[in-house]
Design an enzyme around this catalytic site. Structure first.
Site, short mmCIF file in Angstrom:
data_model
loop_
_atom_site.label_atom_id
_atom_site.label_comp_id
_atom_site.label_asym_id
_atom_site.label_seq_id
_atom_site.Cartn_x
_atom_site.Cartn_y
_atom_site.Cartn_z
N SER A 111 1.11 -10.55 -36.43
CA SER A 111 2.33 -9.92 -36.91
C SER A 111 3.45 -9.93 -35.88
O SER A 111 3.93 -10.99 -35.49
CB SER A 111 2.04 -8.50 -37.39
OG SER A 111 3.15 -7.94 -38.04
N HIS A 112 3.86 -8.76 -35.42
CA HIS A 112 5.00 -8.62 -34.53
C HIS A 112 4.62 -8.74 -33.06
O HIS A 112 5.48 -8.59 -32.19
CB HIS A 112 5.66 -7.26 -34.77
CG HIS A 112 4.69 -6.11 -34.64
ND1 HIS A 112 3.68 -5.93 -35.54
CD2 HIS A 112 4.58 -5.12 -33.72
CE1 HIS A 112 2.98 -4.87 -35.18
NE2 HIS A 112 3.50 -4.36 -34.08
N ASP A 275 10.04 -10.35 -38.38
CA ASP A 275 9.05 -10.43 -37.31
C ASP A 275 8.22 -11.70 -37.37
O ASP A 275 8.54 -12.65 -38.10
CB ASP A 275 8.14 -9.20 -37.34
CG ASP A 275 7.17 -9.22 -38.52
OD1 ASP A 275 7.52 -9.79 -39.58
OD2 ASP A 275 6.06 -8.68 -38.38
N ASP A 277 5.26 -12.65 -38.64
CA ASP A 277 4.68 -13.17 -39.88
C ASP A 277 5.52 -12.86 -41.11
O ASP A 277 5.10 -13.11 -42.23
CB ASP A 277 3.25 -12.64 -40.07
CG ASP A 277 3.19 -11.15 -40.33
OD1 ASP A 277 4.09 -10.42 -39.86
OD2 ASP A 277 2.24 -10.69 -40.97
N ASP A 279 6.68 -9.95 -42.42
CA ASP A 279 6.51 -8.78 -43.29
C ASP A 279 7.34 -7.57 -42.85
O ASP A 279 7.36 -6.56 -43.54
CB ASP A 279 5.03 -8.39 -43.41
CG ASP A 279 4.39 -7.97 -42.09
OD1 ASP A 279 5.06 -8.03 -41.06
OD2 ASP A 279 3.19 -7.60 -42.12
N ARG A 280 8.04 -7.68 -41.73
CA ARG A 280 8.85 -6.56 -41.26
C ARG A 280 10.33 -6.95 -41.26
O ARG A 280 10.67 -8.12 -41.26
CB ARG A 280 8.43 -6.13 -39.85
CG ARG A 280 7.00 -5.65 -39.80
CD ARG A 280 6.61 -5.15 -38.42
NE ARG A 280 5.21 -4.76 -38.40
CZ ARG A 280 4.73 -3.70 -37.78
NH1 ARG A 280 5.55 -2.91 -37.10
NH2 ARG A 280 3.44 -3.42 -37.82
N LYS A 374 3.96 -5.72 -47.19
CA LYS A 374 5.37 -5.47 -46.92
C LYS A 374 6.08 -6.81 -46.80
O LYS A 374 5.43 -7.83 -46.53
CB LYS A 374 5.55 -4.63 -45.66
CG LYS A 374 4.74 -5.03 -44.44
CD LYS A 374 4.90 -3.99 -43.34
CE LYS A 374 3.99 -4.28 -42.16
NZ LYS A 374 2.63 -3.80 -42.37
#
Length: 541
Positions: A111-112, A275, A277, A279-280, A374
């Site tokens: 992710s982030h 971010d 991937d 999702d943010r 998300k």
């Protein structure tokens, strides 16, 4: 097919979003294979099943994809749908699982978190609904990692993942698909693309920072190609294995280049970042930053202006640490609002049961029931559609929202890479003192109640305990403390601070100044700086 003997590795317990470790840990012989085989075993095998596979383009992702393809073939999977180049944003992967009626999917991302040979990597399993595996499944995976003795892997050359089309790995079909098109088509079904094209045609300006991560190709396709935003609207648009040395976390600390531009004299009308991937999200207007909690509330209050939500919201949900701003909107709309633990998997049951349309977390995650993750670009398009429908800028929309609902001043302070024993000892001490805090006074604030959050899922009755500490002050202020489940080094303590001001006065204070008494009271009660030796938080959002 070859069966390989192996022995368990310690520490392969998935967190809130899969298993995350340093990349070098995943690159150890058998480490990835053990976890993948344990996942297959925990879900009853993959024989005859269809899976989706892809990731955020970080270092080791393509190598990991080849390993997983060969293991899926050896375990009898019928088909694996993989993004071209092993690329898929997390929301795009969720969409593909749902659109293609796949049995599940494996997402290669941390992710982030930063990427590269010395940074982080992650593997997450998503269910047939497109959402992250629930705790019952992640616990089963963890149990299998502790007893694994062998894994199966197909002996064959690597699959060509650069060319779209089908090939075979033994009896298994490998289908390489465009990672962007299906997701972009879905966005076009949800939003008023005609109005958004008109917005950009009329001279509306925007800066989208994809932070050298996976949303670059998605943002270019949607914003520049389909909506007509000026070429160059999307910056850092090429995904890189190490994210160009950037920390792909869209917050004011790490997206500092965008923050400087948006707070400058020549700022565009709108700014956003996403971010690693995809999702943010972070949303800004000219000279104004929108906190994730406020963003969720504004989206909820204006969702009816977007074609995909014109019939109204079924309900809303937020993670416990997220501010109560959206609660006030839900009350005004006459819909239910659910408070869940941190982790998108907790929203899945509510969405599948038709109880909520919109969900959000304070950690820059917002989404809806269009997928079960998300979705950063979705949130950006929600804001653009609201701006187009209202004919107002971000600052005007925020000001009117605060005038109507009041303002929940909110901030998160992160203390990163704390020694695990130190962090646990500090929170264990707080746990022992929770009952005695009620009625105590600290820096003018009186503790109304203090507890450790536990959640009973209203759909399936499952119970999740020890989900964070809450200290509630009289008048609606509070502080929440919890250890993050997304780090790979030491412990990250997240401290969430909130103060509600009903208005009409006091709606334009600096958030850190408005939260000053709560910050000081928290230090007096918990002693974070005194016990850790830290001068202050590493990240403030």
């Amino acid at each position: 097919m070859t069966t390989h003997p192996t022995t368990p590795f310690d520490g392969q317990k998935p967190g809130t979003s899969g298993l995350r470790k340093k990349t070098a840990v995943f690159m150890q012989p058998n480490f990835l294979e053990n976890f993948v085989q344990a996942t297959f075993n925990a879900i009853g095998g993959v024989r005859g099943k269809t899976l989706v596979l892809g990731g955020d383009g970080r270092y080791f992702g393509t190598d990991a994809a080849q390993v997983i393809l060969k293991m899926a073939a050896a375990s009898g999977a019928a088909r694996v749908i993989v993004g071209q180049g092993a690329w898929l944003s997390t929301p795009a992967a969720s969409n593909l699982i749902r659109k293609r009626s796949a049995d599940g999917g494996i997402i290669l991302s941390a992710s982030h978190n930063p990427g590269g040979p010395n940074e982080d990597f992650g593997v997450k399993y998503n269910m047939a609904n497109g959402g992250p595996a629930p705790e019952s499944v992640t616990e089963a995976i963890f149990a299998r990692t502790k007893e694994i003795t062998e894994y199966a892997k197909f002996d064959a050359p690597d699959v060509n993942l650069t060319a779209i089309g089908e090939s075979h790995l033994g009896a298994m079909v490998v289908e390489v698909v465009d990672p962007v098109s299906a997701y972009a088509d879905m966005m076009e079904e949800i939003f008023d693309f005609k109005a958004l094209r008109g917005l950009f045609h009329e001279g509306f300006t925007m800066r989208m920072d994809s932070m050298c991560a996976i949303t670059g190709p998605y943002a270019v396709e949607i914003l520049e190609k389909r909506l007509g935003a000026a070429k160059g609207t999307v910056v850092h648009e090429t995904p890189l294995p190490d994210f160009g040395g950037m920390h792909p976390d869209p917050n004011p600390t790490w997206a500092h280049e965008l923050m400087v531009e948006m707070m400058g004299a020549s700022a565009p009308d709108f700014g956003a970042a996403s971010d690693g991937d995809g999702d943010r999200n972070m949303v800004l207007g000219r000279g104004v930053y929108v906190s994730p909690s406020d963003s969720l509330a504004v989206i909820a209050a204006n969702a009816h202006l977007v074609p995909g939500y014109a019939q109204g919201l079924k309900g809303v949900a937020r993670s416990m640490p997220t501010s109560a701003a959206v609660d006030r909107v839900a009350t005004a709309l006459g819909i239910d609002c659910y408070e869940t633990p941190t982790g998108w998997k907790f929203f899945g049951n509510l969405m599948d049961a038709g109880r909520v349309s919109l969900c959000g977390e304070e950690s820059f995650g917002t989404g809806s029931d269009h997928v079960r993750e998300k979705d950063g670009l979705w949130a950006v398009l929600m804001w653009l559609n609201i701006i187009a429908a209202r004919g107002q800028g971000v600052a005007e929309i925020l000001a009117e929202h605060f005038e109507r609902f009041g303002r929940n001043y909110y901030s998160r302070h992160d203390y990163e890479a704390l020694p695990v024993d130190q962090a646990n000892a500090m929170l264990n001490d707080l746990r022992d003192r929770l009952a005695s805090l009620k009625g105590t006074q600290n820096h003018g604030l009186i503790v109304e109640n203090a507890d450790e959050f536990a959640y009973t899922d209203p759909v399936d009755g499952s119970i999740s305990v020890q989900q964070g500490f809450r200290i509630l002050f009289e008048g609606g202020s509070r502080v929440v403390l919890r250890l993050s489940g997304t780090g790979t080094e030491g412990a990250t303590l997240r401290v969430y601070l909130e103060r509600y001001v009903p208005g009409p006065a006091g709606l334009n204070e600096d958030p850190q100044e408005a939260l000053g008494p709560i910050i000081r009271a928290t230090e007096e009660i918990v002693g974070i700086r005194a016990r850790t030796g830290r001068a202050g938080p590493d990240v403030i959002t």
